[in-house]
Design a protein around this motif. Structure first.
Motif, PDB file in Angstrom:
ATOM      1  N   GLN A 361       0.844  -1.192   0.000  1.00 24.52           N
ATOM      2  CA  GLN A 361       0.000   0.000   0.000  1.00 24.52           C
ATOM      3  C   GLN A 361       0.884   1.248   0.000  1.00 24.52           C
ATOM      4  N   LEU A 362       0.260   2.391  -0.299  1.00 22.51           N
ATOM      5  CA  LEU A 362       0.986   3.656  -0.185  1.00 22.51           C
ATOM      6  C   LEU A 362       0.517   4.396   1.068  1.00 22.51           C
ATOM      7  N   ALA A 363      -0.622   5.034   1.019  1.00 19.38           N
ATOM      8  CA  ALA A 363      -1.224   5.689   2.187  1.00 19.38           C
ATOM      9  C   ALA A 363      -2.639   6.077   1.812  1.00 19.38           C
ATOM     10  N   ALA A 364      -3.521   6.156   2.796  1.00 15.57           N
ATOM     11  CA  ALA A 364      -4.898   6.625   2.586  1.00 15.57           C
ATOM     12  C   ALA A 364      -5.596   5.862   1.462  1.00 15.57           C
ATOM     13  N   HIS A 365      -5.385   4.550   1.420  1.00 22.54           N
ATOM     14  CA  HIS A 365      -5.989   3.663   0.414  1.00 22.54           C
ATOM     15  C   HIS A 365      -5.521   3.971  -1.003  1.00 22.54           C
ATOM     16  N   MET A 366      -4.367   4.595  -1.141  1.00 25.52           N
ATOM     17  CA  MET A 366      -3.796   4.806  -2.465  1.00 25.52           C
ATOM     18  C   MET A 366      -2.773   3.724  -2.765  1.00 25.52           C
ATOM     19  N   HIS A 518      -3.217  12.917   8.879  1.00 24.77           N
ATOM     20  CA  HIS A 518      -3.740  11.683   8.276  1.00 24.77           C
ATOM     21  C   HIS A 518      -5.118  11.927   7.669  1.00 24.77           C
ATOM     22  N   ALA A 519      -5.994  12.579   8.408  1.00 23.84           N
ATOM     23  CA  ALA A 519      -7.344  12.856   7.910  1.00 23.84           C
ATOM     24  C   ALA A 519      -7.296  13.742   6.668  1.00 23.84           C
ATOM     25  N   GLN A 520      -6.415  14.730   6.659  1.00 23.18           N
ATOM     26  CA  GLN A 520      -6.293  15.624   5.504  1.00 23.18           C
ATOM     27  C   GLN A 520      -5.810  14.867   4.265  1.00 23.18           C
ATOM     28  N   LEU A 521      -4.901  13.915   4.459  1.00 23.74           N
ATOM     29  CA  LEU A 521      -4.402  13.137   3.323  1.00 23.74           C
ATOM     30  C   LEU A 521      -5.514  12.284   2.707  1.00 23.74           C
ATOM     31  N   THR A 522      -6.427  11.770   3.531  1.00 23.31           N
ATOM     32  CA  THR A 522      -7.514  10.956   2.963  1.00 23.31           C
ATOM     33  C   THR A 522      -8.400  11.776   2.030  1.00 23.31           C
ATOM     34  N   HIS A 523      -8.454  13.073   2.239  1.00 25.82           N
ATOM     35  CA  HIS A 523      -9.315  13.937   1.420  1.00 25.82           C
ATOM     36  C   HIS A 523      -8.549  14.598   0.276  1.00 25.82           C
ATOM     37  N   GLU A 525      -7.196  15.725  -2.867  1.00 23.40           N
ATOM     38  CA  GLU A 525      -7.442  15.365  -4.276  1.00 23.40           C
ATOM     39  C   GLU A 525      -8.136  14.009  -4.393  1.00 23.40           C
ATOM     40  N   ASN A 526      -9.048  13.747  -3.465  1.00 18.71           N
ATOM     41  CA  ASN A 526      -9.779  12.467  -3.478  1.00 18.71           C
ATOM     42  C   ASN A 526     -10.850  12.478  -4.566  1.00 18.71           C
ATOM     43  N   ASN A 527     -11.648  13.540  -4.601  1.00 21.95           N
ATOM     44  CA  ASN A 527     -12.664  13.716  -5.636  1.00 21.95           C
ATOM     45  C   ASN A 527     -13.623  12.519  -5.747  1.00 21.95           C
ATOM     46  N   GLY A 528     -13.919  11.909  -4.595  1.00 20.30           N
ATOM     47  CA  GLY A 528     -14.841  10.778  -4.596  1.00 20.30           C
ATOM     48  C   GLY A 528     -14.240   9.478  -5.098  1.00 20.30           C
ATOM     49  N   GLU A 529     -12.932   9.480  -5.322  1.00 24.98           N
ATOM     50  CA  GLU A 529     -12.266   8.287  -5.856  1.00 24.98           C
ATOM     51  C   GLU A 529     -12.227   7.158  -4.839  1.00 24.98           C
ATOM     52  N   ARG A 530     -12.099   7.540  -3.543  1.00 27.54           N
ATOM     53  CA  ARG A 530     -11.973   6.536  -2.486  1.00 27.54           C
ATOM     54  C   ARG A 530     -12.980   6.821  -1.382  1.00 27.54           C
ATOM     55  N   LEU A 531     -13.572   5.758  -0.819  1.00 29.68           N
ATOM     56  CA  LEU A 531     -14.521   5.927   0.275  1.00 29.68           C
ATOM     57  C   LEU A 531     -13.830   6.388   1.550  1.00 29.68           C
ATOM     58  N   LEU A 532     -12.552   6.016   1.728  1.00 25.41           N
ATOM     59  CA  LEU A 532     -11.827   6.483   2.907  1.00 25.41           C
ATOM     60  C   LEU A 532     -11.607   7.986   2.776  1.00 25.41           C
ATOM     61  N   ASP A 533     -12.484   8.733   3.432  1.00 27.25           N
ATOM     62  CA  ASP A 533     -12.435  10.192   3.392  1.00 27.25           C
ATOM     63  C   ASP A 533     -12.789  10.691   4.789  1.00 27.25           C
ATOM     64  N   LEU A 534     -11.802  11.233   5.484  1.00 28.82           N
ATOM     65  CA  LEU A 534     -11.992  11.740   6.842  1.00 28.82           C
ATOM     66  C   LEU A 534     -11.952  13.257   6.876  1.00 28.82           C
ATOM     67  N   SER A 535     -12.361  13.888   5.780  1.00 24.69           N
ATOM     68  CA  SER A 535     -12.275  15.351   5.717  1.00 24.69           C
ATOM     69  C   SER A 535     -13.114  16.009   6.808  1.00 24.69           C
ATOM     70  N   GLY A 536     -14.166  15.340   7.253  1.00 23.08           N
ATOM     71  CA  GLY A 536     -14.974  15.888   8.322  1.00 23.08           C
ATOM     72  C   GLY A 536     -14.258  15.942   9.658  1.00 23.08           C
ATOM     73  N   LEU A 537     -13.121  15.263   9.761  1.00 20.50           N
ATOM     74  CA  LEU A 537     -12.325  15.267  10.984  1.00 20.50           C
ATOM     75  C   LEU A 537     -10.985  15.967  10.789  1.00 20.50           C
ATOM     76  N   SER A 538     -10.769  16.550   9.626  1.00 22.54           N
ATOM     77  CA  SER A 538      -9.435  17.048   9.269  1.00 22.54           C
ATOM     78  C   SER A 538      -9.097  18.400   9.864  1.00 22.54           C
ATOM     79  N   GLN A 539     -10.078  19.054  10.461  1.00 22.66           N
ATOM     80  CA  GLN A 539      -9.810  20.373  11.052  1.00 22.66           C
ATOM     81  C   GLN A 539     -10.062  20.372  12.558  1.00 22.66           C
ATOM     82  N   LEU A 540     -10.030  19.217  13.179  1.00 27.58           N
ATOM     83  CA  LEU A 540     -10.278  19.135  14.618  1.00 27.58           C
ATOM     84  C   LEU A 540      -9.219  19.909  15.391  1.00 27.58           C
TER      85      LEU A 540
END
Length: 907
Positions: A361-366, A518-523, A525-540
């Motif tokens: 794997q790379l990171a964030a399901h990439m 980590h949360a920011q990386l999941t989002h 340039e995701n553009n809906g490509e991957r379900l792993l998207d923690l953008s809602g937690l990326s500004q905690l």
């Protein structure tokens, strides 16, 4: 009560001492991810219960989780860094590791170093380890012991759905019509989920449960049907199911057409698997096979729940795929109560998958071999380089260490000498390795014996971060106490080494900063490509992170409160947006029996122990249920080998050998045997089961085949046996030919055996224990009974015999806890006769210390249900882990007479 986070910058040490506080955290064991409430007073954890509001367990805990606070003492803790066995400062240790890694990379290249990490790490630890290796060192050589757990399931999900996404939730287990449990003894390995299933079945008696397993395990107590498959034949079972669905109106043609690809080719492969062919291949009857196929075909909702019995195979990916194929074909997918549900073994196996903890794997399901993903991750990290190819998976990693290709390895929170197959090969690799760095919370284990550098890491209760459970639910694992000694969190250790290597991307002051990145990386340039998207937690903020409540991903603008149901719209993460059928050709295990090795070896967990017993081996409550490593053997095979219960067997494989006690078990097939995975050199001399398996892996996932080995069994006898109970430490490795060690309430209990008998038993005991006092001895019929008293208090008890001495643990705990023994009690000790009141046999209920004889007598007197036993004896009413065993005992003893209380002597 107020919520207190022990290492939060918002809480001062003085406030911690003023009032008891409640810390909400997550259990340290399996992938269920149960919430726990910990009460802290004066800087110490004083009590623990299940979190009533945590959606994984709703207040329930298994016996292991209930006893977490009994495992946190400082015995065998690594509390300061060491280099070559000498204590050093953190600065010295950090600089040493950084310089050594940098020098090796400079001289031999980036692939000359490797990290071997663990599902015991928190997500933030995992994230930084992966970032350092893949983004700054630039190699893919980071892998995890989760490779041994769920990598086949990961590969199958990725192949079928385009992303490693578990499509089910725990509520699905309670809302289904049919639950197939295959390759999972959930009653013992995931008991809280088992209890949720049990409750759901009581609420809905029409719910059907089918268990498929080579052994009739405790899980079968809940089953309507049990299919005793030939080991490794699971793929054929599901190919046959797919064919049956096709022939009997069980296909969902509309779902197949709209949402999938590859069905025609897959069905063509499956059509050769008639019921008759599957029955012959799997060694089951056509009638029982047809019944289960009919259930799946006719049920509107079905879940297939699978674990290590499927994954740990040389064709594990295809087995997982064969399960997914059936759910896609029947349309029992992405709906309430439907889907293929892999359950993970470790608390953060999924968190490791999210951040790229596997070498492929790379990171964030990439994807590590995708140039666009490489560019994306490198730009986000602003790193000097990026890994562009898969690194060495676990088995390959240690092969490369052995060959000298990898010259330095950093092992974090895992014990590969015990868990990886072919122990001798792992030992040879570590012995040859130029630099072995181990981060751990313990001072000694099988792997640490090879460490050049030991780095003290925080364990559970001191760790602070997040974990993700088997249903994609992120929970906080909060520390309740401050780190002991000089221990640091793993993310801090990795950060410091990275900075000492000259890397600038590791300026993290708080664990919340790591999670946020980590949360920011999941989002990114995701553009809906991957379900792993923690953008809602990326500004905690740090405070919001510390207060984070359990939530299932994805968490984004579309699902701000998280998402339980994925793929409900029929859109998957593949290039076409459609799920992929893959044709499966079932394969039997590669490790085959032969004239030299005629028995099939299976392995797994027991009820009250966890992995290599680092924690669970510390508490007598968890040791008492199964206090020695057994080889479970069918009675017909025992008769052929001329052995009975508690005899010893030599277990020999092409890779090594072990010695274990015999346990007769008619619940498994003749010609097959089962041995637990837990015992190692810290607790037993010859009981490491992984030494008996070859390093054979699935070619796609790299997961090792640890469920089907080939062994030879021969009776093992010794000239003398010893049972030793003492308050002092004893070193048996040199003097005994075989030994076991158990933790008890009074100290340690040892069993030992000798090829040549000890002539002067009294002198041997004095030298072994190092105790002074009043030593007494009584000899009778080649047996020696020895006690040592200090001011009238018993401090050592030893029985030597020509057979294994049998002693009641509760009696021993009583006499060793007495401040002064009466003369009559000393006499009883020297005769090996337990008081009748303590002679209750093997412990069944760990929570309330209820023995086998007490339960059998209650059954004979009319307690013919688990509920009635609970009402009378309390057993099964707390954690519930013993309920399947209670049900089995009721079936066995319902019409029996009360058991007489007999003397328990030495033999």
């Amino acid at each position: 009560m107020s919520l207190l986070i022990a290492d939060s910058p918002h809480v001062s040490p003085s406030s911690e001492k003023k009032m008891p506080s409640l810390i909400q955290s997550t259990c340290a064991y399996c992938g269920v991810g149960c919430g726990v409430d910990i009460v802290v007073a004066d800087g110490k954890a004083t009590s623990l219960t299940g979190s009533a509001d945590h959606p994984a367990n709703y207040g329930k805990l298994c016996v292991k989780g209930s006893n977490l606070l009994n495992t946190i003492d400082l015995t065998n803790r690594l509390l300061a860094p060491e280099i070559d066995g000498k204590k050093v400062s953190w600065q010295q240790a950090t600089n040493y590791v950084a310089e050594k890694f940098s020098d090796i990379i400079k001289e031999h290249g980036k692939d000359a170093v490797a990290f071997y990490v663990s599902g015991q790490l928190l997500t933030e630890d995992y994230y930084l380890a992966n970032k350092l290796m893949k983004g700054y060192i630039g190699s893919g050589n980071i892998d995890t012991n989760s490779r041994l757990c769920m990598s086949s399931a990961v590969s199958a999900y990725k192949r079928a759905f385009g992303e490693d996404v578990v499509p089910c939730t725990y509520q699905d287990l309670e809302q289904t019509d049919l639950l197939l449990l295959i390759g999972s003894n959930a009653a013992w390995t995931h008991p809280v989920l088992y209890q949720r299933i049990e409750r759901a079945k009581k609420i809905n008696p029409l719910m059907k449960v089918v268990v498929l397993d080579p052994r009739k395990t405790a899980t079968c107590e809940l089953a309507d049907n049990f299919i005793q498959l030939k080991p490794g034949s699971d793929g054929a079972f599901f190919n046959g199911l797919l064919n049956y669905l096709s022939e009997n109106g069980g296909l969902d043609a509309d779902y197949i057409a709209k949402n999938t690809e590859g069905f025609t080719e897959t069905l063509a492969q499956a059509t050769t698997w008639s019921v008759a062919k599957v029955a012959e291949y799997c060694h089951v009857s056509e009638q029982e096979l047809t019944l289960v196929y009919q259930l799946f075909c006719q049920s509107k909702k079905a879940i297939t729940f699978y674990s290590m019995g499927i994954n740990q195979s040389s064709s594990g990916v295809d087995k997982c795929q064969s399960i997914i194929n059936c759910h896609l074909a029947s349309g029992k997918m992405a709906k309430t109560g439907c889907g293929p549900f892999s359950i993970t073994g470790q608390p953060n196996a999924m968190g490791g998958r999210e951040v790229g903890g596997l070498a492929n794997q790379l990171a964030a399901h990439m994807d590590i071999d995708n140039p666009a993903h490489q560019d994306k991750v490198q730009r986000f990290w602003q790193s000097p380089t990026i890994a562009t190819k898969q690194g060495a998976k676990a088995i390959d990693m240690f092969d490369k260490i052995a060959s000298g290709e990898i010259k330095a390895v950093w092992i974090m929170a895992t014990n590969p000498m015990v868990s990886l197959p072919d122990r001798d090969k792992i030992a040879a690799a570590l012995k040859k390795c130029q630099l072995v760095v181990v981060s751990d919370c313990v001072d000694e284990n099988d792997t640490l014996a090879f460490a050049d550098v030991k780095l003290p890491a925080t364990p559970w209760l001191e760790k602070n971060g997040t974990v993700t459970n088997s249903e994609r639910r992120i929970s906080r694992q909060r520390n309740a106490v401050l780190p002991a000694g000089q221990a640091k969190h793993d993310w801090q250790i990795i950060r410091d080494v990275a900075q000492a290597m000259g890397f600038s991307g590791f300026d993290f002051a708080d664990v919340s900063d790591v999670f946020k990145e980590h949360a920011q990386l999941t989002h990114f340039e995701n553009n809906g490509e991957r379900l792993l998207d923690l953008s809602g937690l990326s500004q905690l903020t740090a405070q919001e992170y510390h207060e984070l409540t359990p939530i299932q991903w994805p968490v984004n603008e579309q699902y701000p409160q998280g998402c339980d149901r994925v793929y409900a719209d029929g859109q998957f993460n593949t290039a076409s947006g459609k799920a992929q059928f893959i044709a499966v050709s079932p394969q039997l295990p590669k490790q085959r029996t032969s004239e030299q090795f005629p028995f099939v070896l299976n392995s797994g967990r027991i009820r009250d122990q966890w992995h290599t017993m680092t924690r669970t081996g510390k508490t007598s409550k968890l040791v008492a249920h199964t206090d020695k490593p057994y080889l479970y053997l069918h009675p017909s095979d025992a008769k052929t080998l001329a052995v009975v219960d508690d005899d010893m067997l030599n277990i020999t494989a092409s890779t090594g050998h072990a010695i274990a006690h015999v346990k007769l078990d008619d619940k498994q097939r003749a010609g097959e045997c089962f041995m637990p995975i837990h015992w190692n050199k810290s607790f037993a001399s010859h009981a490491n089961v992984s030494a008996l398996y070859q390093s054979i892996v699935d070619p796609i996932s790299g997961q090792a085949e640890c469920k089907q080995g080939a062994v030879a069994l021969t009776k093992k006898s010794y000239s003398q046996y010893l049972s030793l109970h003492t308050v002092s430490d004893v070193e048996l490795e040199v003097s005994a030919d075989f030994w076991l060690k158990n933790t008890t309430a009074y100290g340690d209990a040892y069993q030992a055996a000798f090829d040549e008998p000890i002539v002067d038993a009294m002198l041997w005991c004095q030298q072994a224990t190092g105790l002074s006092g009043e030593w007494l001895q009584f000899n009778q019929d080649s047996q020696s009974y020895i006690v040592c008293l200090q001011a009238g208090k018993l401090v050592a008890l030893a029985y030597f015999s020509q057979q294994w001495p049998v002693l009641d643990v509760s009696w021993l705990e009583h006499v060793l806890s007495e401040e002064t023994l009466e003369f009559a009690t000393i006499q009883s000790l020297l005769l090996g006769i337990a008081s009748n009141e303590f002679n209750q046999g093997k412990q069944v209920c760990s929570c309330f210390n209820i023995g086998e004889k007490t339960i059998v007598n209650a059954i004979a007197q009319g307690c013919t249900s688990v509920d009635k036993l609970g009402e009378q004896l309390q057993c099964g009413t707390k954690c519930g882990s013993c309920k399947p065993e209670l049900a089995s005992m009721i079936s066995l003893h319902k019409a029996s007479e009360p058991l007489a209380v007999n003397e328990l002597g030495a033999g």
